[in-house]
Write an enzyme that holds these catalytic residues in place. Structure first.
Site, PDB file in Angstrom:
ATOM      1  N   LYS A 376       0.842  -1.198   0.000  1.00 20.00           N
ATOM      2  CA  LYS A 376       0.000   0.000   0.000  1.00 20.00           C
ATOM      3  C   LYS A 376       0.880   1.252   0.000  1.00 20.00           C
ATOM      4  O   LYS A 376       2.079   1.187   0.273  1.00 20.00           O
ATOM      5  CB  LYS A 376      -0.920  -0.010   1.227  1.00 20.00           C
ATOM      6  CG  LYS A 376      -0.183   0.002   2.567  1.00 20.00           C
ATOM      7  CD  LYS A 376      -1.148  -0.083   3.729  1.00 20.00           C
ATOM      8  CE  LYS A 376      -0.391  -0.097   5.064  1.00 20.00           C
ATOM      9  NZ  LYS A 376      -1.294  -0.158   6.221  1.00 20.00           N
ATOM     10  N   TYR A 602      12.784  31.912   2.671  1.00 17.18           N
ATOM     11  CA  TYR A 602      11.668  32.624   3.275  1.00 17.18           C
ATOM     12  C   TYR A 602      12.002  33.110   4.683  1.00 17.18           C
ATOM     13  O   TYR A 602      12.706  32.435   5.447  1.00 17.18           O
ATOM     14  CB  TYR A 602      10.434  31.710   3.347  1.00 17.18           C
ATOM     15  CG  TYR A 602       9.766  31.460   2.014  1.00 17.18           C
ATOM     16  CD1 TYR A 602       9.143  32.494   1.325  1.00 17.18           C
ATOM     17  CD2 TYR A 602       9.747  30.188   1.457  1.00 17.18           C
ATOM     18  CE1 TYR A 602       8.516  32.262   0.105  1.00 17.18           C
ATOM     19  CE2 TYR A 602       9.125  29.941   0.240  1.00 17.18           C
ATOM     20  CZ  TYR A 602       8.513  30.989  -0.432  1.00 17.18           C
ATOM     21  OH  TYR A 602       7.902  30.763  -1.639  1.00 17.18           O
TER      22      TYR A 602
END
EC number: 5.1.1.-
Length: 711
Positions: A376, A602
């Site tokens: 999965k 940033y």
């Protein structure tokens, strides 16, 4: 998988096969012995075309495919070559009076689709049609049924070729074949002849343990048998054509397997030369006959002497092929050293380590245990396609996914193993569960009834809740659990549980785990006492194998398969030599010189305390690399040394300080997870720095990262 390996034996035989095809069209021994020429051109040489078909199938056809790009590329390339060849041979068609035939347009269409506008060009449309048929057969029905269908087509073609004299005397069959011959001159074409060889080529490629040293003896024996049978068919004059024989299939099969023994450096030049030689030999056949014989008055040497004629044709064809190859090579732009797969950021998946982990876990289990690979979340970020298409060839035949859509994707990749859906699937999708033969987890009694009500036969596993308290029947729900065995549309194929505390070796947690295990086995006694067959039993957890490993069950293994623990602090009772399978890397795309006091990223989160060199990597949190590793909370490896992450990690980029690392330049490789020199960053280390677990870290990756498989 073998698609990218080098097989020099195949490359060399391509050249030999091209010479054999020239022999078919020039009859080199005819001047000396008609029987000898027949043996050479009608028994030995006919292996050439099936060999080319099988070679194309070997590199093109696979049951494991995620799209049709390779097929499309093959058809596009072959169609282009075919189109050029048609144009190239128009002067010869004019000379032969081809365009003066009756019903010109329908005959041109027939020839373009099946027979070729010049005799030997039939190979090209046959390749296109045969490849398409074989590809879709293997994709839709797997090799066994694909081979059966292709064999039926071959048998039909066989009786329109070497055995035509037999069916001609049977009126209904004669009518049938006359209809076929209105569409195509021969059954040796892309419908009846080519598909089976493409299918066999793909099967050899996908099959392990395909090499056999006894092939020398087998090839000799088969050719002897084919020799006798072909002479018999010729003697009784029952052949319409002489391309298709029963023994041609095993002969080419054994020959091809024999050639796979020979490995070495790729002979790309031989591939191209043999291809050009195949397509241009007829041109020089005509040139030698017309130009040399008529203009140079060399008929007795170049035409009447068949062997000299053959040698001249081969020589001229090879010269032309070499010239064309050199010309194309000079005109072709040189490829950059890097590939598109590694020009940004990428995951390297080590398949050898994956196979090692499978073998290690299987050895750690008791003899009656089996392994179910949990794939999965893109196989825990390792790439669902890349991992699952490797599992089946190495003997892992049970897979587990989280959703129905993951299961459907596996089926579309060509996976035929049992696939268990661990999570919830809407009952409204019961038809898809049935269609794709997926096994659904039964999460409670109400869900069981709803699923049965849909009216589709569904294979299912009953989940027992032993303490996780998420999905599953209670260990007290005896009547409800047994009811599943008696519903019309539910076939119970397994019972499983998920241990919630098997990852701990603390005494109280071990005691907690042992208690629900007893309850789980009590549940297993209920079907037995009711006279029902006990279905397969499986345990859902890697840590159950590591820390308890006392049952004869199927183990659902997730993170263990990929060679990592959930965190660096985890301890396990059973120590296993597992190896990490995935390594995260990125290329330096830019180096910035930042003066002291300058900032990066940033919020000016990093301010240089000295003149610094900052390397920019094209990877960010959108690629699954955690944002909370910003501002020095982690590092990458470049040139075997640590380069701290500076500033805030962005969605698509991050910056690292390489001031103290020499020789860093654009294109240098940065390792975010993996080993570089003596330094190593493991996935659990990165996960711990990000205050997470390895499972979460890995499962967030892959979505836009390229995956490079290493074996």
């Amino acid at each position: 998988m073998t698609k990218n390996e080098s097989y020099s034996g195949i490359d060399y035989f391509r050249f030999i096969a091209a010479l054999l095809i020239v022999a078919i069209h020039t009859s080199p021994l005819f001047s000396f012995s008609e029987t000898g020429n027949f043996i050479f051109t009608r028994i030995v040489a006919p292996v050439a075309v099936p060999f080319f078909f099988m070679t194309s199938g070997f590199f093109l056809i696979s049951r494991y495919t995620c799209n049709a790009e390779k097929l499309g590329a093959f058809i596009k390339k072959t169609t282009l070559i075919y189109g050029v060849a048609i144009l190239l041979y128009i002067p010869i068609n004019v000379y032969n009076g081809y365009f003066k035939m009756d019903n010109l347009l329908p005959n041109i269409i027939k020839d373009i689709v099946f027979d070729g506008t010049l005799y030997h060009l039939w190979y090209l449309p046959a390749s296109i049609i045969g490849a398409a048929i074989a590809w879709y057969l293997v994709k839709k029905v797997h090799y066994r049924k694909a081979f059966l269908i292709a064999s039926i087509l071959y048998i039909i073609g066989l009786f329109g070729d070497s055995y035509y004299g037999i069916v001609k005397s049977v009126s209904c069959l004669n009518v049938f074949y006359n209809l076929i011959f209105q569409l195509t001159d021969y059954t040796r074409n892309g419908i009846f002849f080519a598909p089976i060889f493409f299918v066999l080529g793909g099967y050899i490629s996908d099959s392990p343990n395909r090499y056999r040293k006894k092939n020398y003896i087998r090839i000799y024996s088969l050719f002897c048998l084919m020799f006798g049978k072909t002479l018999t068919l010729q003697h009784f004059d029952i052949q319409k054509h002489d391309s298709m024989y029963v023994l041609l299939l095993p002969s080419v099969w054994c020959l091809f397997n024999l050639l796979l023994h020979f490995r070495g450096k790729r002979r790309t030049g031989l591939r191209t030369i043999s291809l050009d030689q195949l397509y241009h030999s007829s041109v020089y056949d005509c040139c030698n006959t017309i130009v040399c014989a008529e203009l140079l008055h060399l008929q007795s040497l170049l035409v009447e002497n068949s062997l000299v004629h053959y040698i001249a044709v081969c020589f001229a064809s090879v010269v032309l092929a070499v010239v064309i190859t050199a010309l194309l090579s000079s005109l072709k732009p040189k490829k950059a050293k890097h590939t598109a797969d590694t020009d940004r950021a990428y995951l390297e998946i080590n398949l050898n380590n994956l196979e090692h982990n499978v073998n290690t876990l299987q050895k750690a289990m008791s003899p009656k245990c089996e392994l179910m690979a949990v794939v999965k979340a893109e196989a825990y970020g390792h790439g669902m396609y890349e991992v699952t298409t490797y599992f089946e060839p190495i003997g892992v035949f049970y897979l587990a996914v989280a959703t129905i859509d993951e299961g459907i994707r596996l089926r579309k990749y060509g996976i035929f193993s049992e696939i268990l859906i661990l999570g919830y699937t809407s009952p409204s999708r019961a038809k898809e569960l049935c269609k794709f033969e997926l096994t659904q987890t039964l999460i409670d009694y109400r869900y069981l009834l709803l699923l049965n009500k849909q009216g589709y036969d569904i294979k299912a596993h009953i989940k027992i809740d032993t303490g996780m308290h998420r999905l599953g029947f209670s260990t007290e729900d005896k009547d409800k659990i047994l009811a599943a065995f008696f519903l019309k549309h539910i076939k119970v194929a397994g019972i499983f549980t998920h241990l919630c505390a098997a990852d701990s070796l603390e005494e109280k947690e071990v005691a907690f785990t042992n208690k629900p295990i007893g309850s789980f086995y009590k549940v297993l006694d209920w079907p037995k006492s009711s006279g029902l067959n006990i279905p397969k039993v499986n345990i859902q957890t890697s840590y159950g194998l590591w820390n308890i490993q006392s049952w004869n069950v199927i183990y659902q293994s997730g993170v263990a398969l990929y060679g990592v623990l959930r965190s660096t602090n985890d301890k396990t009772k059973l120590e296993t030599d597992l190896r990490a399978c995935s390594f995260l890397k990125a290329k330096v795309v830019l180096i910035r010189k930042i003066k002291q006091g300058g900032s990066v990223g940033y919020s000016r989160a990093f301010t240089a305390t000295r003149d610094s060199l900052i390397a920019i990597l094209p990877i960010g949190y959108a690629d699954g690399f955690p944002r909370n590793l910003s501002c020095g909370n982690s590092y990458v490896l470049i040139g075997g040394r640590q380069a701290p992450i500076v500033g805030k990690i962005c969605m698509d980029q991050l910056a690292v300080d390489v001031t103290d690392i020499p020789n860093v330049k654009t294109g240098s490789i940065a390792t975010l997870i993996g080993k570089d020199g003596k330094e190593e960053i493991t996935a659990p280390m990165v996960a711990e720095s990000a205050e997470s677990i390895t499972n979460e870290l890995l499962s967030r990756m892959e979505h836009r990262l390229n995956i490079i498989r290493r074996a």
